[in-house]
Design an enzyme around this catalytic site. Sequence first.
Site, PDB file in Angstrom:
ATOM      1  N   ASP A  13       0.947  -1.017  -0.274  1.00 29.67           N
ATOM      2  CA  ASP A  13       0.253  -0.082   0.107  1.00 29.67           C
ATOM      3  C   ASP A  13       0.661   1.688  -0.419  1.00 29.67           C
ATOM      4  OD1 ASP A  13      -1.454   2.478   0.721  1.00 29.67           O
ATOM      5  OD2 ASP A  13      -2.317   0.776   2.636  1.00 29.67           O
ATOM      6  N   ASP A  54      -6.835  -0.563  -1.429  1.00 29.91           N
ATOM      7  CA  ASP A  54      -5.776  -0.006  -1.589  1.00 29.91           C
ATOM      8  C   ASP A  54      -4.762  -0.611  -1.888  1.00 29.91           C
ATOM      9  OD1 ASP A  54      -5.619  -0.559   1.058  1.00 29.91           O
ATOM     10  OD2 ASP A  54      -5.774   1.337   2.063  1.00 29.91           O
ATOM     11  N   TYR A  92      -3.195   9.638   0.413  1.00 28.43           N
ATOM     12  CA  TYR A  92      -3.111   9.144   1.708  1.00 28.43           C
ATOM     13  C   TYR A  92      -2.720   8.108   2.099  1.00 28.43           C
ATOM     14  CZ  TYR A  92      -4.881   9.106   6.306  1.00 28.43           C
ATOM     15  OH  TYR A  92      -3.985   9.153   7.549  1.00 28.43           O
ATOM     16  N   GLY A 105      19.064  -6.299   0.276  1.00 32.07           N
ATOM     17  CA  GLY A 105      19.214  -7.608  -0.099  1.00 32.07           C
ATOM     18  C   GLY A 105      17.883  -8.114  -0.088  1.00 32.07           C
ATOM     19  N   ASP A 133      -8.187  -6.881   0.704  1.00 32.99           N
ATOM     20  CA  ASP A 133      -7.836  -5.938   2.092  1.00 32.99           C
ATOM     21  C   ASP A 133      -8.320  -6.011   3.130  1.00 32.99           C
ATOM     22  OD1 ASP A 133      -6.619  -2.808   2.244  1.00 32.99           O
ATOM     23  OD2 ASP A 133      -8.125  -2.313   1.064  1.00 32.99           O
ATOM     24  N   TYR A 230       1.080   1.549  14.922  1.00 33.78           N
ATOM     25  CA  TYR A 230       0.274   0.829  13.343  1.00 33.78           C
ATOM     26  C   TYR A 230       1.063   1.585  12.279  1.00 33.78           C
ATOM     27  CZ  TYR A 230      -3.949   0.655  10.879  1.00 33.78           C
ATOM     28  OH  TYR A 230      -4.981   0.656   9.942  1.00 33.78           O
ATOM     29  N   LYS A 233      -3.400  -2.291   8.079  1.00 36.87           N
ATOM     30  CA  LYS A 233      -3.140  -4.182   8.576  1.00 36.87           C
ATOM     31  C   LYS A 233      -1.947  -4.852   7.517  1.00 36.87           C
ATOM     32  CE  LYS A 233      -5.855  -5.710  11.846  1.00 36.87           C
ATOM     33  NZ  LYS A 233      -5.182  -6.895  13.011  1.00 36.87           N
ATOM     34  N   ASP A 234      -2.133  -5.913   7.477  1.00 35.44           N
ATOM     35  CA  ASP A 234      -0.904  -7.121   6.177  1.00 35.44           C
ATOM     36  C   ASP A 234      -1.052  -6.856   5.144  1.00 35.44           C
ATOM     37  OD1 ASP A 234       1.100  -6.207   8.674  1.00 35.44           O
ATOM     38  OD2 ASP A 234      -0.387  -6.830   9.825  1.00 35.44           O
ATOM     39  N   SER A 244      -5.158 -31.983 -11.320  1.00 32.44           N
ATOM     40  CA  SER A 244      -4.080 -32.953 -11.346  1.00 32.44           C
ATOM     41  C   SER A 244      -3.117 -33.289 -10.048  1.00 32.44           C
ATOM     42  CB  SER A 244      -3.069 -32.702 -12.255  1.00 32.44           C
ATOM     43  OG  SER A 244      -3.585 -31.946 -13.671  1.00 32.44           O
ATOM     44  N   ARG A 267      -9.588   1.120  10.543  1.00 32.21           N
ATOM     45  CA  ARG A 267      -8.192   1.142  11.753  1.00 32.21           C
ATOM     46  C   ARG A 267      -7.951  -0.011  11.835  1.00 32.21           C
ATOM     47  NH1 ARG A 267      -8.406   6.380  13.590  1.00 32.21           N
ATOM     48  NH2 ARG A 267     -10.101   7.770  12.744  1.00 32.21           N
ATOM     49  N   TYR A 349      -4.117   0.072  16.768  1.00 29.37           N
ATOM     50  CA  TYR A 349      -4.597   1.258  16.351  1.00 29.37           C
ATOM     51  C   TYR A 349      -5.774   1.998  17.126  1.00 29.37           C
ATOM     52  CZ  TYR A 349      -5.314   6.502  14.203  1.00 29.37           C
ATOM     53  OH  TYR A 349      -5.915   7.794  14.094  1.00 29.37           O
TER      54      TYR A 349
HETATM   55  P1  13P Z   1      -5.648   9.021  10.619  1.00 30.94           P
HETATM   56  O1  13P Z   1      -5.148   9.322  12.159  1.00 30.94           O
HETATM   57  O2  13P Z   1      -4.010   9.942   9.598  1.00 30.94           O
HETATM   58  O3  13P Z   1      -7.156   9.655  10.474  1.00 30.94           O
HETATM   59  O4  13P Z   1      -5.205   7.688  10.196  1.00 30.94           O
HETATM   60  C1  13P Z   1      -6.207   7.102  11.239  1.00 30.94           C
HETATM   61  C2  13P Z   1      -6.673   6.211   9.411  1.00 30.94           C
HETATM   62  O5  13P Z   1      -6.636   6.143   8.422  1.00 30.94           O
HETATM   63  C3  13P Z   1      -6.408   4.560  10.103  1.00 30.94           C
HETATM   64  O6  13P Z   1      -7.906   3.916   8.983  1.00 30.94           O
HETATM   65  P1  13P Z   2      -5.250  -0.253   4.993  1.00 26.88           P
HETATM   66  O1  13P Z   2      -4.110  -1.477   5.985  1.00 26.88           O
HETATM   67  O2  13P Z   2      -5.490  -0.822   3.835  1.00 26.88           O
HETATM   68  O3  13P Z   2      -4.002   0.602   4.512  1.00 26.88           O
HETATM   69  O4  13P Z   2      -5.698  -0.090   5.911  1.00 26.88           O
HETATM   70  C1  13P Z   2      -6.304   1.133   6.991  1.00 26.88           C
HETATM   71  C2  13P Z   2      -7.145   0.904   7.891  1.00 26.88           C
HETATM   72  O5  13P Z   2      -6.760   1.457   8.822  1.00 26.88           O
HETATM   73  C3  13P Z   2      -8.672   1.182   7.217  1.00 26.88           C
HETATM   74  O6  13P Z   2      -9.507   2.023   8.387  1.00 26.88           O
HETATM   75 MG    MG Z   3      -3.587   1.959   3.833  1.00 26.22          MG
HETATM   76 MG    MG Z   4      -4.421  -1.777   2.305  1.00 23.79          MG
END
Ligand code: 13P
Ligand code: 13P
Ligand code: MG
Ligand code: MG
Length: 367
Positions: A13, A54, A92, A105, A133, A230, A233-234, A244, A267, A349
């Site tokens: 991302d 994203d 963003y 590496g 996602d 935070y 996410k991964d 086969s 989040r 988060y």
């Molecule tokens: P902000 O604190 O920048 O709004 O980020 C929060 C966020 O994007 C987690 O989804």
């Molecule tokens: P991503 O891990 O897809 O960037 O999403 C972060 C997030 O906080 C969504 O609310």
């Molecule tokens: Mg993102």
């Molecule tokens: Mg994502």
Amino acid sequence: MGEKITLSIIKADVGGWVGHSSVHPDLLSKTEECLENAKNQGLIIDYHRGKVGDDIALIMTHRHGPDNENIHKFAWETFEAATEVAKSLGQYGAGQDLLSDAFSGNLRGMGPGYAEIEFEERTSEPVIVFLADKTEPGAWNMPLYKIFADPFNTIGLIIDPKMHQGFNFEVDDLIEHKKVVFSCPEELYNLLIFIGAPGRFVVKSVFRKDTGEVAAATSTQRLFFMAGRYVGKDDPVMVVRCQSGLPAVGEALEPFAFPHLVAGWMRGSHHGPLMPVSWCDDTPTRFDGPPRVVALGFQLKDGNLGTPRDMFADKSYDKAREIALNAADYLRRHGPFEPHRLPLEEMEYTTMPEVMEKLKDRFIKSG
Ligand code: 13P
Ligand code: 13P
Ligand code: MG
Ligand code: MG
């Protein structure tokens, strides 16, 4: 140059359009430009630029094997180039998953996720690439269990003599950084006690028992453990080889008819259903979700990926989407309460430590 083909899926991302919901077309075209150059220069045989929400995925075939420095360096530089575009457009979280200042590496611990498999291409080589996602690598645990160990999902385990002996599962412990292999079906219960805790134990790969050939692989890192804070996410990827002596395409897709609950969503701090969607619906919007998965079907030939198919576009997944949307409604009504919200230790988060610090003097002994 060996005989074997490597399929590398490397994702990151590097900026969301808008918020965390999608990827701006200019980032996608920059990525495609880099992939086309790599193909023209002979670094890779073929590519497809994947996307979910994203996250951008580089789906590449080559002959350099997994964990190859040149391939990983190329991916890193591609994500850097896309980050520059993201910055220029004020996207963003530009560069969100690039945790390091410079490449060194290989990509391990650097932010981008990757799943790579090396194999001898069969006469016909159907492969499915799954991209998700708003969730984490453990999201693949239940589907992989069903595909490779559950005869209620995969009838081939019973009636295909080439699958009857079962499969080996490699499980990674993401906290202790250890791995273990379980031979199934004999060790099903050992397997399940671990992978039933998908925040910590993740199926990394699945192998055929007779030939040792790789059948499936996932991306397994957790950014939170790497960054110590935070950072999103991964959002994991998975690849499954089919037919086969391996699960049929429909057996690999069948688990997603049930949108199981995964950690992620808003989040990175909520449970929600993993909704299978068509490529055109891969934009998590409601409460930044719900989490979703797309599937790209490839029929490899001489390392060429050919034209991918949008496997979850099929009508037979409409019901799963409806169940997912109903589950999303049900869970959302819990608002900030567990178990919609993740338990404290899982929250990635959270203002909790700060709030606690501010209020600590107001806590008095309760008897
Ligand atoms: P902000 O604190 O920048 O709004 O980020 C929060 C966020 O994007 C987690 O989804
Ligand atoms: P991503 O891990 O897809 O960037 O999403 C972060 C997030 O906080 C969504 O609310
Ligand atoms: Mg993102
Ligand atoms: Mg994502």
